[in-house]
Write a protein that holds these residues in place. Structure first.
Motif, PDB file in Angstrom:
ATOM      1  N   TRP A 169       0.839  -1.196   0.000  1.00 19.04           N
ATOM      2  CA  TRP A 169       0.000   0.000   0.000  1.00 19.04           C
ATOM      3  C   TRP A 169       0.874   1.247   0.000  1.00 19.04           C
ATOM      4  O   TRP A 169       0.629   2.192  -0.759  1.00 19.04           O
ATOM      5  CB  TRP A 169      -0.907   0.019   1.229  1.00 19.04           C
ATOM      6  CG  TRP A 169      -1.591   1.350   1.378  1.00 19.04           C
ATOM      7  CD1 TRP A 169      -2.751   1.744   0.797  1.00 19.04           C
ATOM      8  CD2 TRP A 169      -1.101   2.497   2.106  1.00 19.04           C
ATOM      9  NE1 TRP A 169      -3.021   3.053   1.119  1.00 19.04           N
ATOM     10  CE2 TRP A 169      -2.036   3.538   1.916  1.00 19.04           C
ATOM     11  CE3 TRP A 169       0.026   2.725   2.893  1.00 19.04           C
ATOM     12  CZ2 TRP A 169      -1.871   4.788   2.499  1.00 19.04           C
ATOM     13  CZ3 TRP A 169       0.199   3.987   3.462  1.00 19.04           C
ATOM     14  CH2 TRP A 169      -0.756   5.000   3.264  1.00 19.04           C
ATOM     15  N   ALA A 172       2.530   1.932  -3.407  1.00 20.44           N
ATOM     16  CA  ALA A 172       1.571   2.449  -4.377  1.00 20.44           C
ATOM     17  C   ALA A 172       1.131   3.865  -4.028  1.00 20.44           C
ATOM     18  O   ALA A 172       0.964   4.716  -4.920  1.00 20.44           O
ATOM     19  CB  ALA A 172       0.363   1.513  -4.452  1.00 20.44           C
ATOM     20  N   PHE A 173       0.935   4.141  -2.742  1.00 19.23           N
ATOM     21  CA  PHE A 173       0.505   5.468  -2.317  1.00 19.23           C
ATOM     22  C   PHE A 173       1.559   6.513  -2.664  1.00 19.23           C
ATOM     23  O   PHE A 173       1.234   7.579  -3.210  1.00 19.23           O
ATOM     24  CB  PHE A 173       0.231   5.467  -0.817  1.00 19.23           C
ATOM     25  CG  PHE A 173      -0.242   6.792  -0.290  1.00 19.23           C
ATOM     26  CD1 PHE A 173      -1.581   7.147  -0.364  1.00 19.23           C
ATOM     27  CD2 PHE A 173       0.649   7.691   0.274  1.00 19.23           C
ATOM     28  CE1 PHE A 173      -2.020   8.378   0.104  1.00 19.23           C
ATOM     29  CE2 PHE A 173       0.228   8.921   0.751  1.00 19.23           C
ATOM     30  CZ  PHE A 173      -1.113   9.262   0.665  1.00 19.23           C
ATOM     31  N   ASP A 175       3.764   6.456  -4.952  1.00 17.14           N
ATOM     32  CA  ASP A 175       3.895   6.624  -6.393  1.00 17.14           C
ATOM     33  C   ASP A 175       2.686   7.314  -7.016  1.00 17.14           C
ATOM     34  O   ASP A 175       2.782   7.842  -8.131  1.00 17.14           O
ATOM     35  CB  ASP A 175       4.097   5.262  -7.064  1.00 17.14           C
ATOM     36  CG  ASP A 175       5.473   4.674  -6.775  1.00 17.14           C
ATOM     37  OD1 ASP A 175       6.357   5.429  -6.330  1.00 17.14           O
ATOM     38  OD2 ASP A 175       5.652   3.457  -6.984  1.00 17.14           O
ATOM     39  N   SER A 176       1.562   7.313  -6.316  1.00 19.45           N
ATOM     40  CA  SER A 176       0.340   7.883  -6.894  1.00 19.45           C
ATOM     41  C   SER A 176       0.076   9.315  -6.459  1.00 19.45           C
ATOM     42  O   SER A 176      -0.774   9.991  -7.043  1.00 19.45           O
ATOM     43  CB  SER A 176      -0.867   7.015  -6.507  1.00 19.45           C
ATOM     44  OG  SER A 176      -1.096   7.070  -5.099  1.00 19.45           O
ATOM     45  N   GLU A 177       0.782   9.793  -5.430  1.00 21.14           N
ATOM     46  CA  GLU A 177       0.530  11.123  -4.883  1.00 21.14           C
ATOM     47  C   GLU A 177       1.525  12.146  -5.422  1.00 21.14           C
ATOM     48  O   GLU A 177       2.542  11.792  -6.030  1.00 21.14           O
ATOM     49  CB  GLU A 177       0.631  11.079  -3.354  1.00 21.14           C
ATOM     50  CG  GLU A 177      -0.456  10.260  -2.692  1.00 21.14           C
ATOM     51  CD  GLU A 177      -1.817  10.947  -2.741  1.00 21.14           C
ATOM     52  OE1 GLU A 177      -1.858  12.188  -2.585  1.00 21.14           O
ATOM     53  OE2 GLU A 177      -2.822  10.244  -2.934  1.00 21.14           O
ATOM     54  N   ASP A 178       1.233  13.438  -5.193  1.00 19.76           N
ATOM     55  CA  ASP A 178       2.203  14.465  -5.540  1.00 19.76           C
ATOM     56  C   ASP A 178       3.450  14.295  -4.668  1.00 19.76           C
ATOM     57  O   ASP A 178       3.415  13.648  -3.628  1.00 19.76           O
ATOM     58  CB  ASP A 178       1.597  15.861  -5.387  1.00 19.76           C
ATOM     59  CG  ASP A 178       1.232  16.192  -3.942  1.00 19.76           C
ATOM     60  OD1 ASP A 178       2.141  16.341  -3.111  1.00 19.76           O
ATOM     61  OD2 ASP A 178       0.021  16.284  -3.638  1.00 19.76           O
ATOM     62  N   LYS A 179       4.551  14.878  -5.108  1.00 18.56           N
ATOM     63  CA  LYS A 179       5.847  14.600  -4.505  1.00 18.56           C
ATOM     64  C   LYS A 179       6.233  15.598  -3.413  1.00 18.56           C
ATOM     65  O   LYS A 179       7.405  15.936  -3.244  1.00 18.56           O
ATOM     66  CB  LYS A 179       6.933  14.567  -5.596  1.00 18.56           C
ATOM     67  CG  LYS A 179       6.631  13.615  -6.735  1.00 18.56           C
ATOM     68  CD  LYS A 179       6.346  12.195  -6.252  1.00 18.56           C
ATOM     69  CE  LYS A 179       6.052  11.257  -7.417  1.00 18.56           C
ATOM     70  NZ  LYS A 179       5.620   9.922  -6.974  1.00 18.56           N
ATOM     71  N   ARG A 210      12.628   6.781  -3.353  1.00 19.64           N
ATOM     72  CA  ARG A 210      11.545   7.755  -3.490  1.00 19.64           C
ATOM     73  C   ARG A 210      11.938   9.007  -2.725  1.00 19.64           C
ATOM     74  O   ARG A 210      11.686   9.153  -1.530  1.00 19.64           O
ATOM     75  CB  ARG A 210      10.228   7.137  -3.006  1.00 19.64           C
ATOM     76  CG  ARG A 210       9.745   6.045  -3.949  1.00 19.64           C
ATOM     77  CD  ARG A 210       8.655   5.184  -3.369  1.00 19.64           C
ATOM     78  NE  ARG A 210       8.121   4.285  -4.399  1.00 19.64           N
ATOM     79  CZ  ARG A 210       8.685   3.114  -4.738  1.00 19.64           C
ATOM     80  NH1 ARG A 210       9.795   2.707  -4.116  1.00 19.64           N
ATOM     81  NH2 ARG A 210       8.159   2.378  -5.685  1.00 19.64           N
TER      82      ARG A 210
END
Length: 284
Positions: A169, A172-173, A175-179, A210
């Protein structure tokens, strides 16, 4: 989650469930935070460890937090004394109630907590026998995103474990959110001893590449410390309840001022605060 929110708190709260656990997400404006850990509160107000009575120490810390007028509070696990008894959580709720009237408080779980009893106390409407085994909180603050993970493996068993579902989770979270700059909060330390986070290396394998993840705040061993893994900051929070080595290891809390470039940390443990200025690693 669990969360203690002032009645006047108007920010939206979103929750979702899945194999990874139960996720609560909310926005708390502001950049100044109080970071506590290992309160070890007991139904017995005179409970002590090695001559240190826990409740007065936690109350003293919370009085200081209230005076500091921070924007939010995070408690990084081991809320309860040893076995997460229901009456221990009554003491947690009573002790934090004055602060929570004005300041949002997010509580993470540690190895001396019990998920079902914590939920029954703080979120009885969310409790069911089919409740996912992990509780995750995501806080979008003004200068940083704070992700509180759940490393509770077994109550009153020393080591911790995130588990594959929670790790996937998180991957994936992120990678899917703004940085935006992100800090991870997890109770167990990322060390190699038998009482640490058992999947700590797998967590680091997710975090290191990340670069939006800037820091990890741990607890559990009641020691205030800072190190770096590459350019990722690892900060161990002091205990608010008691020290394992009372003569030399401080008891208290940490005031954190987050910015887009880093965080200023002040150890509040009596006397002149010890200060650290941490600079965020750059984006890749």
């Amino acid at each position: 989650m669990p969360l203690l929110l002032p009645e006047s708190f108007s920010a939206s709260l979103q929750t979702q469930r899945g194999e990874h656990g139960r996720v609560a997400r909310l926005t708390i404006p502001g950049a100044r935070w109080a970071l506590l850990a290992d309160t070890h509160l007991s139904a017995n107000p005179n409970a002590e460890y090695d001559g240190q009575t826990t409740l007065p120490k936690v109350r003293e810390a919370l009085d200081q937090v209230a005076a500091a007028r921070v924007d939010g509070v995070i408690v990084n696990g081991d809320l309860a004394w040893m076995e997460g008894l229901p009456e221990d959580y009554d003491q947690v709720a009573e002790t934090f109630a004055p602060l929570a009237e004005t300041t949002p408080v997010a509580l993470a779980l540690g190895n001396h907590d019990r998920l079902d009893r914590a939920l029954r106390k703080f979120h009885p409407d969310a409790f069911s026998l089919n409740e996912p085994a992990k509780l995750i909180t995501v806080i979008d603050a003004t200068e940083v995103r704070l992700i509180l993970l759940d490393s509770l493996y077994r109550t009153d068993v020393v080591p911790g474990l995130l588990g594959q579902a929670q790790r996937e989770w998180l991957r994936a979270f992120l990678d899917s959110e703004d940085k935006r700059p992100t800090a991870i909060v997890v109770h167990h330390p990322l060390t190699q001893d038998d009482g640490a986070l058992l999947d700590g290396d797998r967590l680091l394998a997710i975090l290191q590449p990340r670069s939006q993840v800037k820091a990890v705040f741990t607890a559990h061993d009641h020691v205030w410390r800072h190190e770096q893994r590459g350019r990722l900051h690892i900060v161990g929070l002091p205990a608010a309840g008691f020290s394992f080595v009372p003569a030399s290891v401080p008891v208290g809390w940490v005031e954190a001022d987050f910015s887009s470039h880093g965080v200023g940390l002040r150890l509040r443990a009596g006397g002149t605060p010890e200060e650290l200025e941490l600079e965020w690693r750059p984006e890749c």
